[in-house]
Design an enzyme around this catalytic site. Structure first.
Site, PDB file in Angstrom:
ATOM      1  N   CYS B  91       3.661  -0.585   0.556  1.00 19.94           N
ATOM      2  CA  CYS B  91       4.724   0.297   1.056  1.00 19.94           C
ATOM      3  C   CYS B  91       6.054  -0.399   1.321  1.00 19.94           C
ATOM      4  CB  CYS B  91       4.269   1.071   2.293  1.00 19.94           C
ATOM      5  SG  CYS B  91       3.587   0.070   3.605  1.00 19.94           S
ATOM      6  N   HIS B 169       5.790   2.832   8.739  1.00 22.69           N
ATOM      7  CA  HIS B 169       6.284   3.656   7.652  1.00 22.69           C
ATOM      8  C   HIS B 169       7.691   3.165   7.312  1.00 22.69           C
ATOM      9  CE1 HIS B 169       6.495   6.928   5.020  1.00 22.69           C
ATOM     10  NE2 HIS B 169       7.402   7.601   5.673  1.00 22.69           N
TER      11      HIS B 169
END
Lengths: 284, 328
Positions: B91, B169
């Site tokens: 990510c 995130h």
């Protein structure tokens, strides 16, 4: 290579009685580089001698638990083609791992290329250290008498209470053993520090001194490695790795054995080297 | 520990991102911590800033797909590069590339150039797969993973909770075609936040957007960090220093020299940390324990360690939370 602590039992003649001997030992299963065959060996941990070395072909033998020994941890190496029996009893402080070792032994006995599995996740394996006493040699036969069963039950209860304190989890974590404070005795010895520096990354910028080591051991990368090593030691499968560090194979069976083996390694190297450049030797 | 895709867990750290970019040929770029969006002096010293990476962990659980915290609207006609995050462990790298691939005229290595060309015209999912399947990118990413460099696989639970990459995130804010865009690999499309005018620049719009987003969460429920992808200004500063010395500007020279010194010290620290990430520490651990044993200190250290563990267990038994977890 698989290694775990186990003692031997002697069979009384042709009877069904086996008498465990208290001698501390180590069972090792290993494919020999010389003959390419699977060796099942028993080493006497007190003398260091390998008193038993069996070559086993695939499916020739099985390692089974002897059920008639109440609470005992007796296993038998049984041959399919003969009446030969070798009896052993588990000496690993954590009884929860017996099945896992037996399962791995049988896997290797069936097929030497079997990959030993890791122990079950819960409960956390107990680091076998001097605080957890090794279980007393159980005695048993295929038909134990009532008195015999009671005695075994007493022994079992005793050893259970002795290990109860450690059963909840690991006794220590390596990240508490290697800290800037704990390493002070080492930092006070520039001669010993010299042996540490070659193990630092070659591309590590800065000088090579105690301060550098203090910084390194507090870094996230080092701590993660330390935890990884601890976790790997808890699987008991690090015998090959520890041998490359000059340690005996049993050092790979847990954190406690690892630390003890290093302690012994430190003592034996100072007696081996009377003229080795260690000026502090006389004051030891 | 890598997942089946072969991507290992790394830390979300400016040193790691910078090294990743350099190993892929983006030698003029740096990724730095941005401590505050409100300090104009700080922002000026970091210019030129090409993209912002906002990384956050919402303690309340998963954020819903539909809610656009902080406004904006989906733009399916986005003219730039946008890749979906298809592998969890990748990510951060996907976020970095979503930023860098939208900055014009950035020098990059052959692998990245080819990757960008190859994904031109692809939908976000295919772009995501292209990145994930690129061995050059994956290898550069894994090179700084402690777990990839150790002789045994490390259970992800061993990492300090706050450092686990997949616990965070990543969202990138970057100006494209005179609009501020928010690129989130888990959303279906880039989010447009409008343009800027007057004396403002894209950073002002970004600041307002990010602050609005942070404000949408209950106090204390958001752990976040801000990183700036910027052009390395060290060569520029050193040239300035030369000039100042050349014209005899003592005061100016000493001020710039101070900044150059601080910047170099930071880079040396990053090199130090990265060298440790790439290193196999088993030999060092053994050497330290052996040395400690030889100096007579191992037994004492082991006893103290047992004591600490016993204390933790007692506290946990009384306090009830945290169990036997070891805190650093």
């Amino acid at each position: 290579m698989l290694s775990f602590k186990a003692g031997r039992c002697n069979r009384r003649g042709e009877t069904n009685w086996v008498d465990p001997t208290p001698t501390k030992g180590l069972i090792t299963l290993e494919t020999s580089a010389e003959d390419g065959l699977l060796h099942f060996s028993w080493k006497n941990r007190e003398t260091g001698a390998t008193d038993e070395d069996l070559i086993l072909f695939p499916s020739e033998a099985n390692f089974l638990k002897v059920d008639n020994v109440t609470g005992g941890r007796v296993y038998v190496l049984k041959f399919s083609s003969s009446d030969q029996r070798y009896f052993f009893w588990m000496q690993n402080a954590d009884t929860g791992r017996d099945e896992y070792y037996a399962h791995n032994v049988n896997g290797l006995l069936d097929d030497p290329s079997f990959s030993p599995a890791e122990p079950p996740a819960a409960p956390a394996p107990v680091a076998s250290t001097s605080a957890a006493p090794e279980p007393a040699a159980p005695s048993g036969s295929s038909q134990p008498s009532m008195e015999e069963q009671l005695r075994q039950l007493r022994e079992l209860v005793q050893s259970a209470t002795a290990t109860a304190g450690t059963a909840a989890g690991p006794e220590l974590t390596l990240t508490d053993v290697i800290t800037p404070q704990s390493l002070e005795p080492l930092f006070a010895r520039p001669d010993l520090l010299l042996a540490i520096f070659p193990n630092l990354p070659a591309d590590l910028p800065g000088e090579r001194n105690a301060d550098t080591i203090r910084e390194v051991i507090q870094s996230s990368a080092f701590k993660a490695s330390l935890r990884g090593l601890q976790q790997a030691l808890n699987t008991g499968l690090l015998s090959n790795l520890v041998i490359s560090l000059g340690l005996p194979p049993e050092a790979g069976t847990g954190v406690g054995p690892f630390l003890r083996a290093i302690s012994e390694q430190a003592q034996s190297s100072s007696t081996e080297n009377p003229e080795g450049g260690d000026e502090h030797m006389e004051t030891d | 520990m890598s997942d089946e895709s072969g991507w290992s867990l790394t830390e979300s750290d400016p040193a790691v991102f910078t090294s990743l970019l350099h190993s892929l040929g983006c030698n003029t770029l740096l990724v730095d911590d941005l401590w505050s969006l409100d300090d104009p002096g700080l922002l000026a010293s970091l210019q030129p800033i090409h993209a912002l990476i906002f990384l956050f962990k919402w303690l309340g659980g998963e954020e819903g797909e539909g809610e656009l915290q902080g406004g904006g609207r989906y733009d399916a006609e986005f003219p730039g590069f946008f890749a979906h995050q298809v592998v969890n462990n990748a990510c951060a790298t996907i976020a970095v590339l979503n930023g860098v691939f939208n900055v014009p005229s950035i020098p990059m290595g052959a692998d990245l150039t080819q990757l960008r060309e190859f994904s031109a015209g692809m939908d976000p999912l295919m772009s995501g797969y292209s990145i994930t399947n690129s061995s050059a990118v994956r290898n550069a990413h894994n090179a700084l993973s402690s777990s990839a460099n150790s002789p045994f696989s490390i259970d992800p639970s061993l990492y300090d909770q706050n450092e686990k990459e997949d616990a965070y995130h990543f969202v990138v804010y970057v100006p494209v075609a005179a609009q501020l865009y928010e690129l989130d690999g888990l959303r279906r499309a880039p989010v447009a936040h409008g343009g800027w005018e007057g004396g403002e620049g894209w950073l002002d719009v970004a600041r307002r957007t990010i602050q609005r987003r942070i404000g949408a969460y209950p106090q204390g429920s958001l752990h976040f960090s801000l990183l700036a992808v910027r052009t390395d200004n060290l060569p520029g500063m050193e040239a300035e220093l030369e000039r100042a010395r050349g014209v005899g500007d003592e005061q100016g020279a000493s001020e710039i020299a101070g900044r150059v010194y601080a910047e170099k010290a930071k880079r040396a620290q990053w090199e130090f940390e990265n060298a440790l990430r790439r290193h196999n520490h088993v030999g060092l651990i053994h050497a330290l324990l052996l040395g400690l044993a030889k100096s007579g200190g191992l037994e004492g250290a082991v006893d103290k360690a047992k004591g600490k563990m016993a204390e933790r267990r007692e506290k946990a038994a009384k306090g009830g939370s945290g169990g036997g977890a070891v805190e650093e």
